[in-house]
Structures are given as C-alpha cells and as structure tokens.
Design an enzyme around this catalytic site. Structure first.
Site, PDB file in Angstrom:
ATOM      1  N   SER A  22       0.843  -1.074   0.124  1.00 51.35           N
ATOM      2  CA  SER A  22      -0.079   0.102  -0.118  1.00 51.35           C
ATOM      3  C   SER A  22       0.946   1.304  -0.058  1.00 51.35           C
ATOM      4  O   SER A  22       0.386   2.463  -0.392  1.00 51.35           O
ATOM      5  CB  SER A  22      -1.045   0.010   1.021  1.00 51.35           C
ATOM      6  OG  SER A  22      -0.134  -0.294   2.295  1.00 51.35           O
ATOM      7  N   HIS A  41      -0.520   6.289   6.499  1.00 49.56           N
ATOM      8  CA  HIS A  41      -0.143   5.928   5.057  1.00 49.56           C
ATOM      9  C   HIS A  41       0.296   7.369   4.115  1.00 49.56           C
ATOM     10  O   HIS A  41      -0.075   8.335   4.588  1.00 49.56           O
ATOM     11  CB  HIS A  41      -1.467   5.372   4.283  1.00 49.56           C
ATOM     12  CG  HIS A  41      -1.202   4.032   4.146  1.00 49.56           C
ATOM     13  ND1 HIS A  41      -1.719   3.454   5.391  1.00 49.56           N
ATOM     14  CD2 HIS A  41      -0.679   2.693   3.564  1.00 49.56           C
ATOM     15  CE1 HIS A  41      -1.663   2.051   5.349  1.00 49.56           C
ATOM     16  NE2 HIS A  41      -1.106   1.572   4.322  1.00 49.56           N
TER      17      HIS A  41
END
Length: 296
Positions: A47, A277
């Site tokens: 990711s 993230h």
C-alpha cells in the site's frame, strides 16, 4: 470468487473506530527528469507503493493511485512501457503467488509483470509481512488506557523476546527470495528496493492524542521501523539491488507535522490518503528519492 482478504481494510476500520474516541479527547508537481532506465519499468509493492485513497484511484481492488511514486517515476523516466502491479495489503507472498485484493478479486503474482526485457524494477515490501498496519492500530488502541506509558512495547516484548524484531528477522529471507526471483525473470534489470518513510517523529515522544501512540511507545515503534528499513537495506545489498532510503528525507515530515508538511497521514487524515499512509506529497517525495538514486 475467493473469500475476500481484507487486512488493510480491517485495520483501517479499526483505526477509524479509535478515531471516534480520540476525537472525544480532544500541489502536486512533477519530479525533475533524471537519466534513468527508459525501457520497461515494473513496480512491485504494497500500500505504501499503491497509494490508497489518493486521487485518482485507478484500481479499487488494490486501492492504487495514478499519483503514486511509480507513476511519477515512470513519467519522469519516459519509460517505454510501465506496469504498476502494487497492491494494498500485499506481502512478499503476493509478489510470488496468486492472491486477492481488497475487494476479494483474485490477483496474479506480481512477478508475472516482470519480463526478460524489463529495465527497471522497484520493490517496496515487508511492512505487511511484519503486520505493521495492525501493529499501529493495536498500539493506538492500547494508548487510550495508558497514554504516558508503553503498553504496546510491553505487549510485544512480553517474556523477554521482541516479537516484532523476530518478525523482521523472519521476513529477511522472504525479501531475498523476491529479489532473486526478480533477477531470474529480468537478468538485465536494475532493481531498487525502497524503504519506508518516517511515520512517527525521529525524536521525542510523539503527539498523542493527535497521533494516538503512547509517549513511551513512540521510541519503540520508531526503532522497529528503523530496524525494518535496515533489514531491507542489508538484504538489497546482498542481492545485487540498490536501496533507496526514503526515511531520512522524510524526517520532519512525519504524521505529527502540519497537513501541508507531512508525507504520512495520522489516524485522522487531513489529506487524501489512508490512515498512517503516505499522502500525495509523500508519494512525490519518494519518487524524487528514487529518481535521485537512479541518477547517482
């Protein structure tokens, strides 16, 4: 259809639930051109490579953005062809074997995108092998009961063994297998292994509750990430690959910084990105690091 495999989405749902409790307590530019391999470029990874929730999402099964660092590198390099097969939730196993994405749709081995004519392969993998997303959500939840202590470190070092370091050690041979498989599939390709950017501040005890990691757990988790990156650097060097350090350039751009400065979002993103993230600025920053490394 195979049974859905949703580790990333489950972890995201957990941190979203934590965000409710914490709430109660409380330009995009193109990287410069570089003399990099202009042949076929293949991006492998998880990711942090894919860029979940960064607009525009071009693959919902893998939560992949067209503004992630592979897309920026490919555009700057003028790659003759480009295949980005990174997928949120991917582990080393997903590079070598079939799996499923976030919607439960089957995904082929990422390695199948690497052909004999491939000139450049980037690899960013290992975080999910040690379970970093679930670690962060577990530690965030634990911090609510002991924000000044080290509940997360206590959990993962109970009995005198650091479970996370054990996981990192166990991941090293898996990364080696991946790199050797890439070399076999594309003998003439340049391989670049990308580390992970700073999630937490490089010094001090963080910014609870904005980023709900207990004060004494911040140094511990910082050391875990640095150990993971060190393993990736060592494994890359041992397998004829280049290591791109994205941690050092990201110091001062961690999740505790302002929305206009950070490369990595916190528990409650203020820029379009998944919790804990990289945002678009982070993806651009990693692209610049990769391009600089290729041109050095």
């Amino acid at each position: 259809m195979t049974r859905p495999r949703l580790p990333f989405l489950r972890a995201t749902a957990r941190v979203a639930a934590i965000a409710t409790t914490v709430g109660a307590l409380l330009a995009f530019t193109q990287p410069a051109s570089a003399a990099v391999p202009a042949g076929r470029y293949v991006a492998l990874g998880d990711s942090y490579t894919a860029g979940p929730l960064i607009p525009a999402q071009v693959d919902l099964n893998c939560l992949r953005s067209n503004r992630n660092y592979p897309s920026l590198v490919a555009a700057s390099a003028g790659s003759s062809s480009f295949a980005d097969v990174s997928c949120s939730g991917a582990t080393t196993n997903d590079i070598l074997n079939s799996g499923s994405g976030q919607l439960g749709i089957a995904t082929p081995p990422q390695l199948t995108a690497v052909t004999a004519s491939t000139a450049l392969v980037t690899v960013q993998i290992g975080g999910n092998d040690i379970g970093f997303s679930s670690i962060l959500s577990d530690c965030a939840q634990a911090s609510l009961s002991n924000p000044l202590g080290s509940p997360c470190k206590n959990r993962y070092t109970a009995g005198g063994t650091d479970q996370l370091q054990t996981r990192i050690n166990a991941t090293a041979p898996k990364v080696t297998t991946v790199l050797q498989a890439v070399h076999a599939a594309a003998p003439n390709a340049r391989i670049v292994v990308i580390g992970y950017p700073a999630i937490l501040p490089d010094s001090g005890n963080g910014c609870w509750p904005s980023v709900p990691i207990a004060y004494q757990d911040v140094p511990y988790l910082r050391a875990v990430e640095k150990s993971l990156n060190a393993m990736l650097a060592t494994t890359a060097a041992a397998n004829n690959a280049t290591y791109a350090d994205v941690y050092t350039p990201s110091i001062g751009r961690d999740a505790c910084k302002s929305s206009g400065t950070r490369w990595v979002e916190g528990l409650i993103p203020q820029n379009s990105a998944a919790p804990f993230h990289p945002n678009a600025a982070g993806e651009q920053g990693m692209a610049t690091v990769v391009l600089t490394k290729l041109n050095s």
